[in-house]
Design a protein around this motif. Sequence first.
Motif, PDB file in Angstrom:
ATOM      1  N   GLY A  41     -38.192  17.537  25.410  1.00 21.68           N
ATOM      2  CA  GLY A  41     -38.837  17.469  24.153  1.00 21.68           C
ATOM      3  C   GLY A  41     -38.877  18.865  23.876  1.00 21.68           C
ATOM      4  O   GLY A  41     -38.532  19.260  22.745  1.00 21.68           O
ATOM      5  N   ALA A  42     -39.575  19.757  24.784  1.00 24.17           N
ATOM      6  CA  ALA A  42     -39.580  21.057  24.509  1.00 24.17           C
ATOM      7  C   ALA A  42     -38.618  21.885  24.214  1.00 24.17           C
ATOM      8  O   ALA A  42     -38.501  22.643  23.433  1.00 24.17           O
ATOM      9  CB  ALA A  42     -40.938  21.603  25.535  1.00 24.17           C
ATOM     10  N   LEU A  43     -37.431  21.561  25.198  1.00 20.06           N
ATOM     11  CA  LEU A  43     -36.213  22.273  25.119  1.00 20.06           C
ATOM     12  C   LEU A  43     -35.918  21.889  23.765  1.00 20.06           C
ATOM     13  O   LEU A  43     -35.206  22.923  22.999  1.00 20.06           O
ATOM     14  CB  LEU A  43     -35.579  21.864  26.210  1.00 20.06           C
ATOM     15  CG  LEU A  43     -33.900  22.642  26.408  1.00 20.06           C
ATOM     16  CD1 LEU A  43     -34.377  24.082  26.426  1.00 20.06           C
ATOM     17  CD2 LEU A  43     -33.349  22.228  27.492  1.00 20.06           C
ATOM     18  N   ALA A  44     -35.493  20.678  23.299  1.00 20.88           N
ATOM     19  CA  ALA A  44     -35.047  20.447  22.161  1.00 20.88           C
ATOM     20  C   ALA A  44     -35.740  20.999  20.912  1.00 20.88           C
ATOM     21  O   ALA A  44     -35.124  21.500  19.907  1.00 20.88           O
ATOM     22  CB  ALA A  44     -35.167  18.960  21.875  1.00 20.88           C
ATOM     23  N   ALA A  45     -37.064  21.142  20.898  1.00 16.07           N
ATOM     24  CA  ALA A  45     -37.687  21.675  19.737  1.00 16.07           C
ATOM     25  C   ALA A  45     -37.477  23.344  19.873  1.00 16.07           C
ATOM     26  O   ALA A  45     -37.250  23.951  18.877  1.00 16.07           O
ATOM     27  CB  ALA A  45     -39.295  21.776  19.861  1.00 16.07           C
ATOM     28  N   ALA A  46     -37.234  23.982  20.859  1.00 20.83           N
ATOM     29  CA  ALA A  46     -36.862  25.391  21.009  1.00 20.83           C
ATOM     30  C   ALA A  46     -35.520  25.622  20.473  1.00 20.83           C
ATOM     31  O   ALA A  46     -35.415  26.620  19.841  1.00 20.83           O
ATOM     32  CB  ALA A  46     -36.896  25.980  22.483  1.00 20.83           C
ATOM     33  N   ARG A  74     -34.017  31.853  25.932  1.00 19.79           N
ATOM     34  CA  ARG A  74     -34.231  30.532  26.444  1.00 19.79           C
ATOM     35  C   ARG A  74     -35.754  30.283  26.624  1.00 19.79           C
ATOM     36  O   ARG A  74     -36.160  29.717  27.481  1.00 19.79           O
ATOM     37  CB  ARG A  74     -33.722  30.096  27.659  1.00 19.79           C
ATOM     38  CG  ARG A  74     -32.196  30.266  27.622  1.00 19.79           C
ATOM     39  CD  ARG A  74     -31.389  29.978  28.978  1.00 19.79           C
ATOM     40  NE  ARG A  74     -31.480  28.370  29.014  1.00 19.79           N
ATOM     41  CZ  ARG A  74     -30.875  27.719  29.982  1.00 19.79           C
ATOM     42  NH1 ARG A  74     -30.198  28.378  30.968  1.00 19.79           N
ATOM     43  NH2 ARG A  74     -30.812  26.314  29.918  1.00 19.79           N
ATOM     44  N   LYS A  75     -36.399  31.105  25.473  1.00 20.89           N
ATOM     45  CA  LYS A  75     -38.011  31.240  25.746  1.00 20.89           C
ATOM     46  C   LYS A  75     -38.383  29.610  25.144  1.00 20.89           C
ATOM     47  O   LYS A  75     -38.064  29.104  24.071  1.00 20.89           O
ATOM     48  CB  LYS A  75     -38.620  31.932  24.709  1.00 20.89           C
ATOM     49  CG  LYS A  75     -40.138  32.562  25.182  1.00 20.89           C
ATOM     50  CD  LYS A  75     -40.337  33.773  24.420  1.00 20.89           C
ATOM     51  CE  LYS A  75     -41.706  34.079  24.471  1.00 20.89           C
ATOM     52  NZ  LYS A  75     -41.902  35.389  23.626  1.00 20.89           N
ATOM     53  N   VAL A  76     -39.198  29.049  25.945  1.00 22.46           N
ATOM     54  CA  VAL A  76     -39.730  27.419  25.352  1.00 22.46           C
ATOM     55  C   VAL A  76     -41.181  27.610  25.493  1.00 22.46           C
ATOM     56  O   VAL A  76     -41.844  28.277  26.246  1.00 22.46           O
ATOM     57  CB  VAL A  76     -39.491  26.790  26.570  1.00 22.46           C
ATOM     58  CG1 VAL A  76     -39.843  25.131  26.370  1.00 22.46           C
ATOM     59  CG2 VAL A  76     -37.982  26.483  26.809  1.00 22.46           C
ATOM     60  N   GLU A  77     -41.465  27.325  23.978  1.00 25.34           N
ATOM     61  CA  GLU A  77     -43.029  27.327  23.940  1.00 25.34           C
ATOM     62  C   GLU A  77     -43.568  25.874  24.044  1.00 25.34           C
ATOM     63  O   GLU A  77     -43.057  24.959  23.717  1.00 25.34           O
ATOM     64  CB  GLU A  77     -43.284  27.552  22.695  1.00 25.34           C
ATOM     65  CG  GLU A  77     -43.241  29.336  22.331  1.00 25.34           C
ATOM     66  CD  GLU A  77     -43.243  29.752  20.949  1.00 25.34           C
ATOM     67  OE1 GLU A  77     -43.943  28.975  20.015  1.00 25.34           O
ATOM     68  OE2 GLU A  77     -42.847  30.848  20.544  1.00 25.34           O
ATOM     69  N   ALA A  78     -44.804  25.791  24.873  1.00 28.63           N
ATOM     70  CA  ALA A  78     -45.391  24.593  25.213  1.00 28.63           C
ATOM     71  C   ALA A  78     -45.893  23.985  23.776  1.00 28.63           C
ATOM     72  O   ALA A  78     -46.256  24.788  22.806  1.00 28.63           O
ATOM     73  CB  ALA A  78     -46.777  24.821  25.834  1.00 28.63           C
ATOM     74  N   LYS A 125     -32.292  27.709  15.772  1.00 23.57           N
ATOM     75  CA  LYS A 125     -31.294  27.651  15.014  1.00 23.57           C
ATOM     76  C   LYS A 125     -31.761  27.902  13.616  1.00 23.57           C
ATOM     77  O   LYS A 125     -31.074  28.418  12.626  1.00 23.57           O
ATOM     78  CB  LYS A 125     -30.713  26.260  14.883  1.00 23.57           C
ATOM     79  CG  LYS A 125     -29.625  25.874  15.931  1.00 23.57           C
ATOM     80  CD  LYS A 125     -29.042  24.300  15.898  1.00 23.57           C
ATOM     81  CE  LYS A 125     -27.997  24.180  16.891  1.00 23.57           C
ATOM     82  NZ  LYS A 125     -27.960  23.013  17.112  1.00 23.57           N
ATOM     83  N   GLU A 126     -33.066  27.627  13.192  1.00 25.23           N
ATOM     84  CA  GLU A 126     -33.596  27.810  11.831  1.00 25.23           C
ATOM     85  C   GLU A 126     -33.726  29.614  11.625  1.00 25.23           C
ATOM     86  O   GLU A 126     -33.566  30.049  10.615  1.00 25.23           O
ATOM     87  CB  GLU A 126     -35.114  27.386  11.898  1.00 25.23           C
ATOM     88  CG  GLU A 126     -35.035  25.906  11.242  1.00 25.23           C
ATOM     89  CD  GLU A 126     -36.391  25.302  11.480  1.00 25.23           C
ATOM     90  OE1 GLU A 126     -37.517  26.039  11.224  1.00 25.23           O
ATOM     91  OE2 GLU A 126     -36.434  23.993  11.639  1.00 25.23           O
TER      92      GLU A 126
END
Lengths: 460, 112
Positions: free
Chosen positions: A436-441, A456-460, A446-447
């Motif tokens: 889920g977090a990856l998809a959000a990142a 590949r920074k993933v925010e919690a 893209k935005e």
Amino acid sequence: MPPDVLESLNSGDTAWVLAASALVLLMTPGLAFFYGGMSRSKSVLNMMMMSFGTIALVSVIWVLYGYSLAFSGDVGNGLIGNLDKIGLKDTLLTASGTSPELAFVAFQLMFAIITPALISGAIADRVKFGAWMVFVGIWVTVVYLPVAHWVFYFGDTSKTGDGGWLADSVLALDFAGGTAVHINAGMAALALALVVGKRVGWPKEQMRPHNLPFVLLGAGLLWFGWFGFNAGSALAANGQAAVAFVNTQVATGAAALGWIIVEKLRHGKSTTLGLASGAVAGLVAITPACASVNPLGAIAIGLIAGALCAVAVGLKYRLGFDDSLDVVGVHAVGGITGALLIGLFATGTVTGILTPESDGVNGLLMGGGLEQLGRQAIGVVAVGAFSFVATWVIAKLLDVTMGLRVTPEDEVSGIDQAAHAETAYDLGPSTGGGTGALAAAVAAAKEKPADKPADRKVEA
Amino acid sequence: MKLVTAVIKPFKLDEVKAALEAFGVKGLTVSEASGYGRQKGHTEVYRGAEYQVDLVPKLRIEVLVDADDADDIIDVIVKAARTDKIGDGKVWAVPVDTVVRVRTGETGPEAL
């Protein structure tokens, strides 16, 4: 501590009793693996939780009133102890034999834990966890504490007749708990399985063990811990502990052989589950007898128990009770076998090992008469009958008041999820978290095209 | 285009994979499956109780191929997977309308 108590303590004996207590505790987690591996993957957590929950609950009960009712004095006729030591009052500065009394408190606590935990194997997959915990509390109080008093409480060791009635008046031999632990748990398991009823689909649908390596791990831990159970029951680091240790090892080996030989003859194959089950049957059978027979007698007891239990586990299909993991076939039958065979194989050399002349009780085949066999039979029948009847009444009462079983839907979809909100195994790559977090990142990247997606920074 | 699906004995995977690579197949999908055919499962024994296990573990291999290659590829799989004993499995092919390579968006035979 008072000077006379300090003088009576022996550091070697104390060390052994404390170490043995830890060994016996480990048997219950071992039992959790032994049973857990045999259950289905959707109910393994519930199975293991019944053992671990018992450790937690009985530990508290033991301090509050359990030890006192089992081991403090006698209210009369050797039936139950008194309440003089509730909250472990007057046990901190006293000795029991050559060890501090608290070492004995700890050692006996571990026995009080594993006995109800053994029963849980009969009711796999289908009993409410809360109902199990209430059952354990009541069962330990009403069944285990009196029986432990009958069998393990000797009162003043210099005379007879002032301790538990089986140990001190009938003079039945039960060194480490063949009656108090194994026959007791086995007959309770039968009563509980009858009241609870069969699993949905049993025996028509097949319920295979889900993890045999767990079963072997559990059997190994049980075997290891059992040296504390049997050799520790000498409550001293002496010759009696040594003979119990050796007998425990060889009886277990012989029983494992006995079981897999029966399997080979009946089905053409020897199985891992058979070897593990045979080992446990041997441990059960030698438990009462480990300080009464010589190592050759131990081999005989092991072989007989292993072969007999291998046959006995088939009884539930004929008689139609769902003792799911064969607590009756292994613990009741194994315990009865060991307790009665003392009457045949007991030898004065071993039963009298702590006396200078080594003259103790002899069994029928070792030059004695029928007397000891008769005493053993009284112990077996008394404990077995009391445990069965009392457990049946407790289980019936609980079933009527709070209900013992989960719904059939929960049982079939899996009690782990229903009762504990957990599942034991998550082996799929899609359910490991982070998706889920990856998809959000990725969506965020893209935005804002200026961001470097390579980070590949993933925010919690 | 066709989708060739094979259900085989698990231990035959490496041989089948090697044979397909030698034929020129560029990719395939393998999943664990269970089922039975004429052999009807097997018997296991737990504490003396015999269990009839109907569903036998198998592997399912899926390969997307050009329609012209389908028969040859089926042949390759059958040869590699055969042990001549019961339970060797099955291979079949079905027509496929659309194939898209996710990375590039190529469609049709280019995406194979």
